[in-house]
Design an enzyme around this catalytic site. Structure first.
Site, short mmCIF file in Angstrom:
data_model
loop_
_atom_site.label_atom_id
_atom_site.label_comp_id
_atom_site.label_asym_id
_atom_site.label_seq_id
_atom_site.Cartn_x
_atom_site.Cartn_y
_atom_site.Cartn_z
N LYS A 71 0.84 -1.19 0.00
CA LYS A 71 0.00 0.00 0.00
C LYS A 71 0.88 1.25 0.00
O LYS A 71 1.91 1.29 0.68
CB LYS A 71 -0.91 -0.04 1.23
CG LYS A 71 -1.83 1.15 1.40
CD LYS A 71 -2.65 1.00 2.68
CE LYS A 71 -3.51 2.21 2.96
NZ LYS A 71 -4.28 2.05 4.22
N SER A 148 -8.94 2.66 4.13
CA SER A 148 -8.10 3.26 3.12
C SER A 148 -7.24 2.24 2.36
O SER A 148 -6.51 2.61 1.45
CB SER A 148 -7.18 4.29 3.78
OG SER A 148 -6.28 3.68 4.71
N SER A 172 -9.09 0.86 8.58
CA SER A 172 -8.66 0.80 7.18
C SER A 172 -8.16 -0.55 6.70
O SER A 172 -7.91 -0.72 5.51
CB SER A 172 -7.59 1.86 6.92
OG SER A 172 -8.14 3.14 6.95
#
Length: 476
Positions: A71, A148, A172
């Protein structure tokens, strides 16, 4: 190796194939690259292009040869740009070193192929930044995969990757796991090191780990990467055996609290309530006790403190980056709500942050006291199965900092508590919605109690099988 065969294996299964010589690591990675390319045009889950060549990893690690992605936020790999979903950072800035967790991912054998999309600075429960555009849910491309860690979740849900890096400051890991039909474990604070860049990212709210397709992958990966680094603030006890050993239905009767009412009063969709009740029935059928109960804490004070924690962190990151670049913050380089949160964060004082600490302490002790009477707490992960793209638009000029916070946590009112307290929490797929969308159910455990959560998650994985379900966008 054909993509159709590759998509049938989780990370543990692929590693077993590589170790057994049935397929080479290079073949698996080449197949993964084809799989990612086959779905990314529709999902928009990557940041930039895949790496020219996979990042080096230890082929003898427990996940030797397994493809992976990182990520684009917090964790970083040497020489790989990081942009945090933000236009201000352009294509991103490469770091000259691996974070500790990146080193451990490499040592585990995970071979990173690409960066995955995140919303701007991670402050969204959807992944749709101005910098990168919307990331789409493989189950329904009109919907969000959550955030996220939505880019990672979209690729794993589409079976283009078996596992991907994710992090969690208010849900997230668990929110995209719920929206995308995955297992999302947020370990206890301190279980996975955040060295060397942080001691307590986001005032202790931020936790690093991954999203996976199976419970055994979450457990095995936690075995591979948990533990402290020199200088870490927390030293947690190791499991009695291994986390993988714990990832089997617990034999002894456990006492589990259940709640479907959002702490902040947000409406909860019938599909999410039904999924929790179906999970409770499965737990009871296995001999465990489930009763309706929830911890009591000052929700108004909690939300005010959580907003201040997030906004102070955003202010530090945004103003620090602007100073380094020699620019001023404005909507030319930040989304409207990011700017509003950063500006509010810049007004906070040391006394404000000591007040935040007092609220976090009181909340943590309330949950800990509640869990002296229960082995785990069962809730929905989110208040609706997912959101339509655009609902969580961080560039909405009508929202101030509190308005943006409230919009996010109306969708996800159950997740942030475990970030504040540091308790482990896991989202697993429950009974699907009438539309066929995944619906996540969350289990929160005692601090450092990942073994119990993994055992209960394994029980639900068997009782509510989801492995045979396929999303609309499947790697081919």
């Amino acid at each position: 190796m054909e993509v159709s065969e590759y998509t049938e294996y989780d990370a543990t299964g692929l590693a077993e194939l590589v170790r057994g010589g049935q397929v080479s690591a290079a073949e698996v990675q080449a197949t993964a690259q084809r799989a990612v390319a086959s779905v990314n045009g529709e999902l928009n889950a990557l940041v930039g292009e895949p790496f020219e060549k996979p990042l080096d990893a230890d082929g003898d690690g427990p996940f030797g040869g397994v493809p992976f992605a990182i990520k684009d936020l917090v964790l970083h790999a040497e020489g790989v740009p990081q942009g945090a979903g933000c236009r201000m950072l352009g294509p991103g800035f490469p770091h000259p070193y691996d974070t500790a967790l990146m080193r451990r991912f490499r040592a585990a054998g995970l071979t990173a192929l690409a960066r995955t999309a995140t919303p701007e600075f991670g402050f969204n429960a959807s992944t749709e930044s101005v910098a990168n555009g919307p990331t789409r849910n493989p189950w329904d491309p009109t919907r969000s995969p959550g955030g996220s860690s939505g880019g990672s979740a979209a690729l794993v849900a589409a079976r283009a990757l078996p596992v991907a890096h994710a992090n969690d400051g208010g849900g997230s890991i668990r929110i995209p796991a719920a929206a995308s039909g995955l297992v999302g474990l947020k370990p206890s604070r301190g279980r996975v090191s955040v060295a060397p860049d942080y001691s307590d990212p986001l005032l202790g709210l931020g936790i690093e780990f991954a999203v996976t397709r199976t419970v055994r992958d979450a457990a095995g990966l936690l075995d591979a990467v948990h533990g402290s680094e020199p200088g870490d603030r927390y030293l947690l006890p190791a499991p009695a055996t291994t986390f993988l050993d714990a990832a089997r239905p617990p034999a002894g009767p456990l006492r589990i609290a259940m709640s479907t009412t959002a702490p902040n009063g947000a409406p909860v969709a019938a599909a999410c309530v039904d999924a929790v009740r179906a999970a409770a029935e499965a737990l009871q059928a296995a001999g465990h006790t489930v009763e309706e109960a929830a911890p009591e804490f000052d929700v108004a004070a909690f939300d005010d403190a959580n907003l201040k924690a997030w906004c102070s962190f955003l202010a530090d990151g945004a103003y620090g980056a602007a100073a380094a670049l020699g620019i001023d913050l404005s909507t030319a380089v930040l989304e409207h709500t990011t700017l509003a949160c950063a500006e509010y964060g810049a007004t906070l004082t040391a006394l404000d942050m000591y007040g935040v600490d007092r609220v976090f302490n009181a909340t943590t002790r309330s949950l800990a006291q509640f869990l002296t009477g229960y082995d785990a707490w069962l809730t929905p992960t989110t208040a609706t199965p997912n959101t339509v793209l655009g609902h969580l638009d961080a560039n909405d000029p009508s929202l101030d900092a509190r308005g943006w916070y409230d919009r996010i946590f109306t969708f996800a009112p159950f997740t942030a508590l475990a970030n504040v307290t540091g308790n482990p929490a896991i989202s697993v797929p429950g009974q699907p919605s009438p539309e066929g969308w995944p619906v996540g159910v969350q289990l929160v455990g005692r601090y450092a109690g990942e073994e119990t959560l993994l055992g209960l998650a394994a029980l639900l994985e068997e009782a509510l099988p989801w492995a045979d379900r396929r999303p609309a966008v499947l790697a081919r």
